[in-house]
Design an enzyme around this catalytic site. Structure first.
Site, PDB file in Angstrom:
ATOM      1  N   ASP A  94      -1.766  -6.027  11.608  1.00 56.70           N
ATOM      2  CA  ASP A  94      -1.554  -5.498  12.964  1.00 56.70           C
ATOM      3  C   ASP A  94      -2.191  -4.129  13.184  1.00 56.70           C
ATOM      4  OD1 ASP A  94      -0.018  -7.783  13.459  1.00 56.70           O
ATOM      5  OD2 ASP A  94       1.790  -6.813  12.693  1.00 56.70           O
ATOM      6  N   LYS A 143      -7.188  -5.410  14.495  1.00 52.79           N
ATOM      7  CA  LYS A 143      -8.400  -6.148  14.094  1.00 52.79           C
ATOM      8  C   LYS A 143      -8.975  -6.933  15.265  1.00 52.79           C
ATOM      9  CE  LYS A 143      -5.939  -8.212  10.960  1.00 52.79           C
ATOM     10  NZ  LYS A 143      -4.687  -7.423  10.998  1.00 52.79           N
ATOM     11  N   GLY A 177      -1.570 -12.647  14.529  1.00 54.96           N
ATOM     12  CA  GLY A 177      -1.377 -12.465  15.969  1.00 54.96           C
ATOM     13  C   GLY A 177      -2.236 -11.305  16.404  1.00 54.96           C
ATOM     14  N   HIS A 178      -3.296 -11.600  17.155  1.00 53.39           N
ATOM     15  CA  HIS A 178      -4.218 -10.551  17.576  1.00 53.39           C
ATOM     16  C   HIS A 178      -4.173 -10.428  19.092  1.00 53.39           C
ATOM     17  CE1 HIS A 178      -5.587 -10.868  13.541  1.00 53.39           C
ATOM     18  NE2 HIS A 178      -6.245 -11.988  13.708  1.00 53.39           N
ATOM     19  N   GLN A 216      -4.132 -10.685   8.681  1.00 51.66           N
ATOM     20  CA  GLN A 216      -3.204  -9.896   7.850  1.00 51.66           C
ATOM     21  C   GLN A 216      -3.861  -8.580   7.372  1.00 51.66           C
ATOM     22  OE1 GLN A 216      -3.498 -13.565   6.947  1.00 51.66           O
ATOM     23  NE2 GLN A 216      -2.229 -13.590   8.740  1.00 51.66           N
TER      24      GLN A 216
END
Ligand code: GDP
Ligand code: IMO
Ligand code: MG
Length: 427
Positions: free
Chosen positions: A13, A16, A40-41, A223
């Site tokens: 988080d 990225k 989750g981006h 990650q």
């Protein structure tokens, strides 16, 4: 043959998605090489906000070919709902390529992830519950199901049988759950085959040919370094290699092809799930970082644990990834603090330790040794160049660069694509 790896330097988080999206317009391929929809981006383009889990963030850049590499684990139902969501918003996803060697997250892998966590109780990892660990476990145990298996019903059936043999014993006898039927699983998986077909490709060949033709390829990690199965805070990690070497195995590209490795580094630290976190804050500073930084998980909606910047971790990330650059994100979130603590070393059982201890016991005992840097109160979200930053913000960045061991080549001052200060070009 410019091949860049972009990866998380902390516990995920770091931003990225934003960094990948920023470069997406100038690269030919963006490749996910490990992980799955545990990622989750959030990507903000103009007034549009996108949440991506499995798809590479390059999917939002027309002209860029998004690739899901062999090292990724794919939940087809999640893939389709993500594609549908983007198509509904007018995003063209037709160029997507998926490796036929990527493993499939089956419904029983998701079940095993959830029941295992429940069984662990207080010792749970705090996984995202998406079946990631059990799918990689099946891969290593050589009972995994790959995308290419969907195109041979007889092989698929034999493989599902082999995978469920032991699992059904476990589910019924240890976890007290109902057994899962082979036929039902095979039917569900076969239902995905036709829609997946146009995307399935020999991505190793495609990417190596692209590099031979001097195309620009960006490998996007999910990650982060400290969540790496080999180099992270094991066992509180994910089940793949987000570190730079993972890009080679997870995409089938040799290490001699990689020209640059960019670590995405948040100006403070966050973590989701269980595990040690030396600079974690339990006071109003932690609440303020969470509130101002919007630190809530994109995948699970869990509040992220928040703490000050940890230079020991950043140095470690530089080393294990061979980082050539950092992209420092969320500097704007630190605006308003009179002084900002930065962890420069740990105290472990009375000793000062400058480098990340390899021993889990030592790391659990690590207490942060802080230096206090002067803060700033000016709004920095409109800054376009390094010199636009207030002097104390410039000094904060320079101090982090010095401690972390690689040049900071870009700085994020807001979530938007253009809220970025570029110092050295990445391409
Ligand atoms: P990822 O998993 O590494 O892609 O990161 P996430 O998307 O889970 O979390 C990063 C969050 O920070 C997202 O909500 C981004 O929109 C946001 N973000 C990224 N860079 C910046 C920045 O420089 N400043 C601010 N304020 N937000 C940012
Ligand atoms: P992005 O790509 C932050 C964490 C989980 C848990 C551990 C193992 O958005 O940075 P898993 O489901 O992977 O077996 O869970 O890893 N985790 C993440 N934390 N960001 C992520 O992805 C993460 N993906 C997994 O919270 O602690
Ligand atoms: Mg994330």
């Amino acid at each position: 043959m410019p091949a860049l790896v972009l990866l998380g330097a902390q516990w995920g988080d770091e931003g990225k998605g934003k960094a990948t999206d920023l470069l997406g317009g100038s690269v030919d391929y963006v490749v996910r090489y490990q992980g799955g929809n545990n990622a989750g981006h959030t990507v903000v383009v103009g007034d549009q906000k996108y949440a991506l889990h499995l798809l590479p963030s390059g999917i939002l850049s027309p002209g860029c070919t998004p690739v899901i590499g062999n090292g990724v684990v794919v939940d087809p139902s999640v893939l389709f709902s993500e594609l549908n969501g983007l198509n509904d918003r007018g995003v063209d996803t037709s160029k997507l390529l998926i490796s036929g060697n990527a493993h499939i997250i089956t419904p029983y892998n998701v079940t095993v992830d959830k029941v295992t966590e429940r069984f662990l109780g207080k010792r749970k990892i705090g996984t995202t519950g998406r079946g990631i660990g059990p799918t990689y476990a099946d891969k290593i145990n050589r009972v995994g199901i790959r995308i290419q298996d969907l195109y041979d019903e007889s092989i698929l059936t034999q493989k599902v049988e082999a995978a469920l043999d032991g699992k059904n014993q476990l589910l019924t006898k240890v976890f007290n759950r109902r057994a899962i039927e082979v036929g039902q699983v095979v039917e569900e998986l076969l239902g995905y085959a036709d829609r997946l077909k146009p995307y399935v490709a020999d991505t190793v060949l495609v990417l190596n040919q692209a590099l031979e033709q001097d195309k620009v390829v960006l490998f996007e990690g999910g990650q982060g370094t400290l969540l790496d199965i080999d180099h992270g805070t094991y066992p509180f990690v994910t089940s793949s290699n987000p570190t730079a070497g993972g890009a080679c195995t997870g995409a089938g590209v040799g290490p001699t092809k990689i020209s640059r490795v960019i670590g995405i580094l948040k100006a403070y630290t966050t973590r989701v799930g269980s595990g040690p976190f030396p600079t974690e804050l339990f006071d109003e500073d932690g609440d303020a970082l969470r509130r101002i930084g919007g630190e809530r998980g994109v995948t699970t909606g869990r509040d992220r644990r928040c703490g000050w910047f940890d230079a020991v971790i950043a140095r470690y990330a530089t080393r294990v990834n061979g980082l050539t650059d950092f992209f420092l994100t969320k500097l704007d979130v630190l605006t308003g603090w009179e002084q900002i603590p930065v962890c420069v070393a740990y105290e472990i059982d009375g000793r000062r330790v400058e480098e990340l201890p390899y021993s889990q016991t030592d790391f659990h005992h690590a207490k942060p040794v802080y230096e206090y840097l002067p803060g700033w109160s000016e709004d920095i979200t409109k800054a376009k160049s390094f010199s636009d930053l207030p002097k104390n913000a410039q000094d904060y960045v320079k101090a982090l660069e010095e401690m972390s061991g690689a040049p900071i080549s870009a700085i994020g001052v807001g979530p938007g694509r253009d809220e970025t200060i570029e110092i050295n070009s990445f391409l």
